[in-house]
Design an enzyme around this catalytic site. Structure first.
Site, mmCIF file in Angstrom:
data_model
loop_
_atom_site.group_PDB
_atom_site.id
_atom_site.type_symbol
_atom_site.label_atom_id
_atom_site.label_comp_id
_atom_site.label_asym_id
_atom_site.label_seq_id
_atom_site.Cartn_x
_atom_site.Cartn_y
_atom_site.Cartn_z
ATOM 1 C CG HIS A 1 96.766 -10.894 -8.573
ATOM 2 N ND1 HIS A 1 96.070 -11.192 -9.926
ATOM 3 C CD2 HIS A 1 97.100 -12.374 -8.479
ATOM 4 C CE1 HIS A 1 96.014 -12.285 -10.441
ATOM 5 N NE2 HIS A 1 96.483 -13.070 -9.540
ATOM 6 C CE1 TYR B 1 92.674 -0.980 -9.382
ATOM 7 C CE2 TYR B 1 93.715 -1.222 -11.504
ATOM 8 C CZ TYR B 1 93.313 -0.479 -10.351
ATOM 9 O OH TYR B 1 94.118 0.587 -10.184
ATOM 10 C CG HIS B 2 93.262 -9.231 -11.487
ATOM 11 N ND1 HIS B 2 94.747 -9.273 -11.605
ATOM 12 C CD2 HIS B 2 92.782 -8.448 -12.439
ATOM 13 C CE1 HIS B 2 94.949 -8.610 -12.707
ATOM 14 N NE2 HIS B 2 93.769 -8.237 -13.183
ATOM 15 N N PRO B 3 89.911 -9.216 -7.844
ATOM 16 C CG PRO B 3 87.674 -8.227 -7.405
ATOM 17 C CD PRO B 3 88.942 -7.899 -8.060
#
Length: 559
Positions: free
Chosen positions: A295, A468-470
């Site tokens: 994101h 922080y959403h890989p």
């Protein structure tokens, strides 16, 4: 030390803790969990505000960086990842969000992931969750993952909600219910004002089990194969490199960055790329490391005179001392804050079916992931694009796990993402400039004078980074670029499964921590061939004090 187990789980993050805890409920299964970091305990982890010391540093954090990003004017991005038992759930903002029903229906109906529709995954969210307040058809109240309202008692929550209302947005009490859209205050993975990481939820209560072995400071270097079957892992442990064998399965739960890296150094990936790094191919699987999604996120920042926000000042220091005593006494107040207290899911265009941007309202000034500090007090507001079109990739820069991979996050490669973020920027500033919020602003730190679309685009390129959403680097599906099938088994291999955010075929509309634990809950049933969901439905809704009845209700049923 035992060197052979039924199941070896590689990575002690959200997926790994859930897998190890749940699999070891069956005493006939011998389970080993391997974590490269520490034990996931201590005040920095347990006290929610301690995240501010871990996120910008290498404390319990891999602290990866991306390659220079053309879409970000050549800047490198930051990719913090948890490095301890609990993984990123030990260093994150504890926000409990699942995404929308359409996200999972898209997986099932459009992306080749049968069995992963919203109707099919909702019971596993409920199985995981123990919500302290909300009791309805969308929530669980007997699971190991405690979900609670914030205990910070910060009056800025009401200021934020009033500003959202003044800006014309509806107020919502639950981002995980029938309708995600609106402005509200996040629920968090806390219990009694303390962080409730995946390790505290799924692992720590069960360390006494004789069939559960947990090794920390254990860096797995390779998965070993006999033909096309994964049979063992090579791991650095206690200063030695040893081999641990798996009688049944090896389950990779090292996350969207290190799971594909481990596969590639073990010989599983695109054979041409493996050859370039001097790696003998075990199995050609071109999708490993591709389809990287995250994101893209922009943060507004404002200075303020309010001491209800966290900051650096003499008066704030005296208040912090009072807050420390307050937290020690009753686990309430500023130290229990997750910082990102307020949230919103908004549509940049009214005709959209679901919100396409998410907000995190922070009761502190945030600049460069807290790596740049400002004197005084402030507040911030993130806005991120929930379903970006851009895709990145992850490649090796060596033939071992000792060097981090090259992470091309791909932010703003697709011009549609920049267009949507411009709209999200305007929506967010509408809330920040609403009367209830505007009166608390002393200075706009990052966007003062930014008015035209061209100016907005430039500030976005200069300041956007991860929230922080890989995900997506070992995607689930049935096409030629898929890495795992809908049972999370690696295509073309046996004895190897992946249960972490890397298998998400596309990003969900929200934070990814709770969905990973849901996926682990579902994977446990796949492995055991037992449906706990059906068993619980037969037994009826269980209250928190009767969880032991879940095990008693289990019967072999089709998953």
């Amino acid at each position: 030390m035992k060197t052979e187990h039924d199941y070896i789980v590689v990575g002690g993050g959200s997926g790994g803790c859930a897998m190890a805890g749940r699999l070891s409920e069956d005493s006939s299964h011998d389970v080993c969990l391997l974590e490269a970091g520490g034990d996931g305990t201590g005040n920095l982890i347990n006290i929610p505000s301690g995240a501010v010391a871990m996120l910008p540093t290498k404390i319990n954090n891999w602290a990866f960086e991306t390659t220079p990003q053309p879409g970000l004017n050549g800047r490198k991005g930051y990719q913090p990842r948890g490095k301890c038992l609990g993984g990123s759930s030990a260093i994150n903002a504890m926000v409990y969000v699942r995404g929308t029903a359409s996200d999972y229906d898209r997986w099932a109906n459009e992306e080749g992931c049968s069995g992963w529709s919203y109707k099919e995954v909702l019971p596993y969210f409920k199985l995981s969750e123990c919500n302290e307040r909300i009791r309805d058809a969308y929530h669980g109240n007997a699971g190991p993952l405690n979900v609670a309202d914030l205990r910070s008692d910060n009056p800025f929550q009401q200021i934020y909600l009033e500003a959202g209302k003044q800006a014309g947005f509806k107020i919502t009490d639950d981002f995980n219910g029938a309708d995600q859209e609106g402005v509200g205050i996040y629920q968090v993975t806390q219990k009694n004002g303390e962080r409730w990481s995946a390790a505290r939820a799924y692992l720590f209560p069960h360390l006494h089990r004789k069939n559960l072995t947990v090794h920390t400071k254990a860096m797995v270097q390779r998965v070993l194969f006999e033909g096309k079957r994964a049979v063992a892992v090579e791991v650095d442990l206690n200063g030695q490199r040893i081999i641990l064998r798996a009688r049944k399965e090896i389950i990779l739960t090292a996350g969207a960055i290190q799971t594909p890296q481990l596969l590639m150094v073990s010989g599983v990936g695109d054979m041409d790329e493996l050859a370039r790094n001097g790696i003998q191919a075990v199995h050609h699987l071109p999708g490993v490391g591709k389809n990287l999604q995250d994101h893209p996120d922009f943060i507004f920042g404002y200075s303020t005179k309010s001491l209800d926000t966290l900051g650096l000042s003499i008066r704030g220091g005296f208040r912090l001392l009072r807050e420390i005593f307050r937290y020690r006494k009753n686990r309430r107040g500023a130290l229990s804050s997750n910082f990102a207290e307020g949230g919103a899911f908004l549509k940049t265009k009214p005709e959209l079916k679901d919100p396409d941007v998410q907000l995190h309202f922070v009761v502190a000034m945030v600049d460069d992931h807290a790596r740049k500090m400002h004197m005084g007090h402030g507040f911030s507001c993130h806005v991120c694009l929930l379903r970006p079109h851009s895709r990145g990739s992850l490649t090796l820069q060596g033939n071992s796990m000792d060097k981090p991979p090259l992470i091309d996050i791909g932010f703003l490669k697709d011009p549609r993402d920049l267009d949507a973020l411009v709209d999200g920027f305007k929506l967010t500033r509408k809330i920040m400039h609403a009367p209830a919020m505007a009166k608390w602003i002393l200075k706009d730190k990052f966007t003062e004078g930014v008015q035209t679309d061209a100016e907005i685009r430039e500030v976005l390129r200069n300041r956007v980074d991860t929230v922080y959403h890989p995900t997506g680097t070992c995607k689930m599906g049935t096409d030629e670029m898929s890495v795992v099938d809908p049972q999370l088994r690696v295509h073309g291999l046996t004895g190897l499964r992946i249960v972490d955010a890397s298998v998400m075929p596309s990003l969900i509309g929200g934070n990814t921590n709770a969905p990973v634990m849901m996926m682990a809950e579902k994977a446990v049933d796949m492995i055991r061939g037992v449906s706990r969901v059906k068993a619980i439905e037969q037994a009826g809704q269980l209250e928190s004090g009767r969880r032991d009845q879940v095990a008693q209700a289990l019967t072999p049923l089709p998953v």
